[in-house]
Design an enzyme around this catalytic site. Structure first.
Site, PDB file in Angstrom:
ATOM      1  N   THR A  16      21.155   7.029   4.434  1.00  0.00           N
ATOM      2  CA  THR A  16      21.160   6.979   2.962  1.00  0.00           C
ATOM      3  C   THR A  16      20.724   8.333   2.415  1.00  0.00           C
ATOM      4  O   THR A  16      19.906   9.007   3.031  1.00  0.00           O
ATOM      5  CB  THR A  16      20.153   5.896   2.506  1.00  0.00           C
ATOM      6  OG1 THR A  16      20.673   4.632   2.888  1.00  0.00           O
ATOM      7  CG2 THR A  16      19.910   5.916   1.007  1.00  0.00           C
ATOM      8  N   ARG A  64      26.158  -8.251   0.835  1.00  0.00           N
ATOM      9  CA  ARG A  64      24.749  -7.824   0.916  1.00  0.00           C
ATOM     10  C   ARG A  64      24.527  -6.502   0.141  1.00  0.00           C
ATOM     11  O   ARG A  64      25.291  -5.555   0.258  1.00  0.00           O
ATOM     12  CB  ARG A  64      24.367  -7.638   2.389  1.00  0.00           C
ATOM     13  CG  ARG A  64      22.924  -7.174   2.605  1.00  0.00           C
ATOM     14  CD  ARG A  64      22.798  -5.669   2.739  1.00  0.00           C
ATOM     15  NE  ARG A  64      21.426  -5.262   3.029  1.00  0.00           N
ATOM     16  CZ  ARG A  64      21.022  -4.002   2.973  1.00  0.00           C
ATOM     17  NH1 ARG A  64      21.830  -3.035   2.659  1.00  0.00           N
ATOM     18  NH2 ARG A  64      19.766  -3.703   3.242  1.00  0.00           N
ATOM     19  N   ILE A  65      23.483  -6.480  -0.631  1.00  0.00           N
ATOM     20  CA  ILE A  65      23.122  -5.262  -1.364  1.00  0.00           C
ATOM     21  C   ILE A  65      21.671  -4.936  -1.040  1.00  0.00           C
ATOM     22  O   ILE A  65      20.809  -5.820  -1.053  1.00  0.00           O
ATOM     23  CB  ILE A  65      23.311  -5.464  -2.890  1.00  0.00           C
ATOM     24  CG1 ILE A  65      24.818  -5.585  -3.202  1.00  0.00           C
ATOM     25  CG2 ILE A  65      22.714  -4.305  -3.676  1.00  0.00           C
ATOM     26  CD1 ILE A  65      25.105  -6.143  -4.561  1.00  0.00           C
ATOM     27  N   GLY A  66      21.403  -3.681  -0.738  1.00  0.00           N
ATOM     28  CA  GLY A  66      20.040  -3.277  -0.373  1.00  0.00           C
ATOM     29  C   GLY A  66      19.261  -2.778  -1.573  1.00  0.00           C
ATOM     30  O   GLY A  66      19.549  -3.136  -2.726  1.00  0.00           O
ATOM     31  N   ASP A  67      18.280  -1.949  -1.304  1.00  0.00           N
ATOM     32  CA  ASP A  67      17.382  -1.470  -2.354  1.00  0.00           C
ATOM     33  C   ASP A  67      17.946  -0.288  -3.142  1.00  0.00           C
ATOM     34  O   ASP A  67      17.517  -0.031  -4.268  1.00  0.00           O
ATOM     35  CB  ASP A  67      16.051  -1.030  -1.735  1.00  0.00           C
ATOM     36  CG  ASP A  67      16.270   0.094  -0.719  1.00  0.00           C
ATOM     37  OD1 ASP A  67      17.159  -0.062   0.156  1.00  0.00           O
ATOM     38  OD2 ASP A  67      15.571   1.116  -0.785  1.00  0.00           O
ATOM     39  N   THR A 116      14.502   5.388   1.258  1.00  0.00           N
ATOM     40  CA  THR A 116      15.449   5.074   2.316  1.00  0.00           C
ATOM     41  C   THR A 116      14.742   4.226   3.359  1.00  0.00           C
ATOM     42  O   THR A 116      13.587   4.468   3.677  1.00  0.00           O
ATOM     43  CB  THR A 116      16.021   6.344   2.969  1.00  0.00           C
ATOM     44  OG1 THR A 116      16.796   5.960   4.109  1.00  0.00           O
ATOM     45  CG2 THR A 116      14.947   7.325   3.405  1.00  0.00           C
ATOM     46  N   GLY A 117      15.431   3.217   3.850  1.00  0.00           N
ATOM     47  CA  GLY A 117      14.793   2.366   4.844  1.00  0.00           C
ATOM     48  C   GLY A 117      15.381   0.978   4.821  1.00  0.00           C
ATOM     49  O   GLY A 117      16.461   0.764   4.258  1.00  0.00           O
ATOM     50  N   HIS A 118      14.672   0.043   5.412  1.00  0.00           N
ATOM     51  CA  HIS A 118      15.147  -1.334   5.512  1.00  0.00           C
ATOM     52  C   HIS A 118      15.072  -1.970   4.113  1.00  0.00           C
ATOM     53  O   HIS A 118      14.018  -2.430   3.679  1.00  0.00           O
ATOM     54  CB  HIS A 118      14.277  -2.083   6.525  1.00  0.00           C
ATOM     55  CG  HIS A 118      14.903  -3.350   6.992  1.00  0.00           C
ATOM     56  ND1 HIS A 118      14.662  -3.884   8.221  1.00  0.00           N
ATOM     57  CD2 HIS A 118      15.778  -4.192   6.389  1.00  0.00           C
ATOM     58  CE1 HIS A 118      15.359  -5.003   8.356  1.00  0.00           C
ATOM     59  NE2 HIS A 118      16.032  -5.207   7.253  1.00  0.00           N
ATOM     60  N   GLY A 119      16.230  -2.003   3.457  1.00  0.00           N
ATOM     61  CA  GLY A 119      16.282  -2.312   2.035  1.00  0.00           C
ATOM     62  C   GLY A 119      15.639  -3.615   1.613  1.00  0.00           C
ATOM     63  O   GLY A 119      15.050  -3.696   0.530  1.00  0.00           O
TER      64      GLY A 119
HETATM   65  N1  ASP Z   1      17.994   1.412   2.130  1.00  0.00           N
HETATM   66  C1  ASP Z   1      19.353   1.295   2.546  1.00  0.00           C
HETATM   67  C2  ASP Z   1      19.769  -0.143   2.468  1.00  0.00           C
HETATM   68  O1  ASP Z   1      19.001  -1.012   2.844  1.00  0.00           O
HETATM   69  C3  ASP Z   1      19.591   1.788   3.940  1.00  0.00           C
HETATM   70  C4  ASP Z   1      18.812   2.998   4.364  1.00  0.00           C
HETATM   71  O2  ASP Z   1      18.221   3.683   3.547  1.00  0.00           O
HETATM   72  O3  ASP Z   1      18.759   3.307   5.562  1.00  0.00           O
HETATM   73  O4  ASP Z   1      20.878  -0.424   2.073  1.00  0.00           O
END
Ligand code: ASP
Length: 344
Positions: free
Chosen positions: A209, A237-240, A260-263
């Site tokens: 991301t 699915r939609i993340g953060d 960025t990370g596990h949304g």
């Molecule tokens: N945050 C993003 C999501 O969950 C993915 C990522 O940043 O690695 O969609």
């Protein structure tokens, strides 16, 4: 005559002093990221590492130049993010991860700190630079977030460049999708449980991301984020990343954040807004606030990822709880910095 000369000298000196003071009072700054996760030196070739460093340098310098020329923080953010979206190295725009069905669904958001206006798009499939569409939602619609086919219709109505979804294809991400599907299917067979299967996917399946935060000479902050989300995502699915307060936030009174990370964790723990709330109400520095949320709140519950944070004084924090995060920053007070791995 003498008096006149002394007066002009005094006047000129005070002008120079005022200009210097103004320059000191008006810092400019930008920070960018290209995703956080299991980035290990041993798994990267020299050529790959060089390619990442070069692209990060290009993007952060392009954003910084906008600010140097007196441009505003929103333009600096979109300039930097567009470069990262156009690069196949990152999980945004070209190079985005694939959905379970083998397509790309892109999410992006942007926010300005002065007015707290914001715009976001989720699940778009045919817009080359989703960050521009997010900005258009903010500036040219009465809404904050548009999703799916509606967002595409909005893009069409505003004359935004449309592309075939295959433009975002890359071989590397296709391989990741094949691997991810195999893993998901075998975990599903083992546990009969989709949740466990998705949790079992290594971080690399969503990494890359991109985001930027910037401060312009008028003291205005802005933040933006763009992503392809998670490999093999299903059911829309939609993340953060497109969620204001989770993946993106900007408020001149506190700070600007791109995450960025596990949304799923970043949404549940309202990460970007929580960091800025700590700056605003607890008088924490951006470094302290980011560290508290990323390491004390997210880490214990298993939330992995990172943030870039900037305040209106130009203070920058690049904080993550993963082995690495692609990142770069530059400001009127600090020279160009590029980092990939932990502690560099
Ligand atoms: N945050 C993003 C999501 O969950 C993915 C990522 O940043 O690695 O969609």
């Amino acid at each position: 005559m003498k008096l006149f000369r002394s007066l002009s000298i005094v006047l000129m000196a005070s002008l120079v002093w005022a200009e210097t003071a103004m320059a000191e009072e008006s810092p400019i700054a930008i920070a960018i990221h290209g995703g956080a996760g299991t980035i290990e030196r041993s798994k990267m070739t020299d050529d790959q590492e060089r390619a990442y460093r070069e692209k990060l340098t290009e993007a952060v310098n392009a954003g910084y130049q906008v600010l140097e020329k007196g441009g505003d923080s929103l333009d600096a953010v979109t300039t930097a993010i567009r470069i990262l979206e156009d690069s196949p190295l990152f999980n945004a725009g070209i190079g985005a991860v694939y959905t379970y069905e083998g397509r790309h669904e892109l999410d992006a958001s942007i926010m300005e700190g002065k007015s707290r206006r914001a715009g976001a798009v989720a699940g778009v499939t045919s817009v080359r630079n989703p960050i521009d569409l997010a900005r258009m939602v903010m500036e040219d619609s009465p809404h904050v977030m548009l999703a799916g086919p509606g967002a595409e219709t909005f893009a069409q109505s505003r004359g935004v460049e449309r592309v075939d979804n295959s433009l975002f294809d890359t071989e590397r991400r296709r391989k990741q999708l094949d691997e991810a599907k195999k893993k998901i299917q075998s975990e599903e067979r083992r546990h009969g449980n989709e949740q466990a299967a998705v949790e079992a996917l290594p971080v690399a399946f969503r990494m890359g991301t991109v985001g930027a935060v910037a401060l312009d000479k008028n003291g205005n902050l802005a933040a933006g984020t763009s992503t392809g989300g998670m490999t093999a995502k299903r059911y829309g699915r939609i993340g953060d990343s497109p969620v204001i307060g989770a993946g993106t936030f900007a408020d001149n009174a506190s700070c600007a954040v791109s995450a960025t990370g596990h949304g799923e964790y970043f949404i549940r723990f309202n990460v970007a807004a929580d960091i800025c709330a700590r700056v605003r109400y607890q008088d924490k520095s951006v470094g302290e606030a980011a560290d508290a949320v990323i390491n004390d709140v997210l880490r214990p519950v298993g939330g992995t990822g990172g943030v870039i944070v900037l305040d209106a004084a130009g203070n920058i924090a690049l904080t993550f709880n993963t082995p690495g995060m692609y990142r770069a920053s530059r400001s009127s007070d600090s020279p160009l910095y590029i980092g990939i791995f932990d502690k560099e």
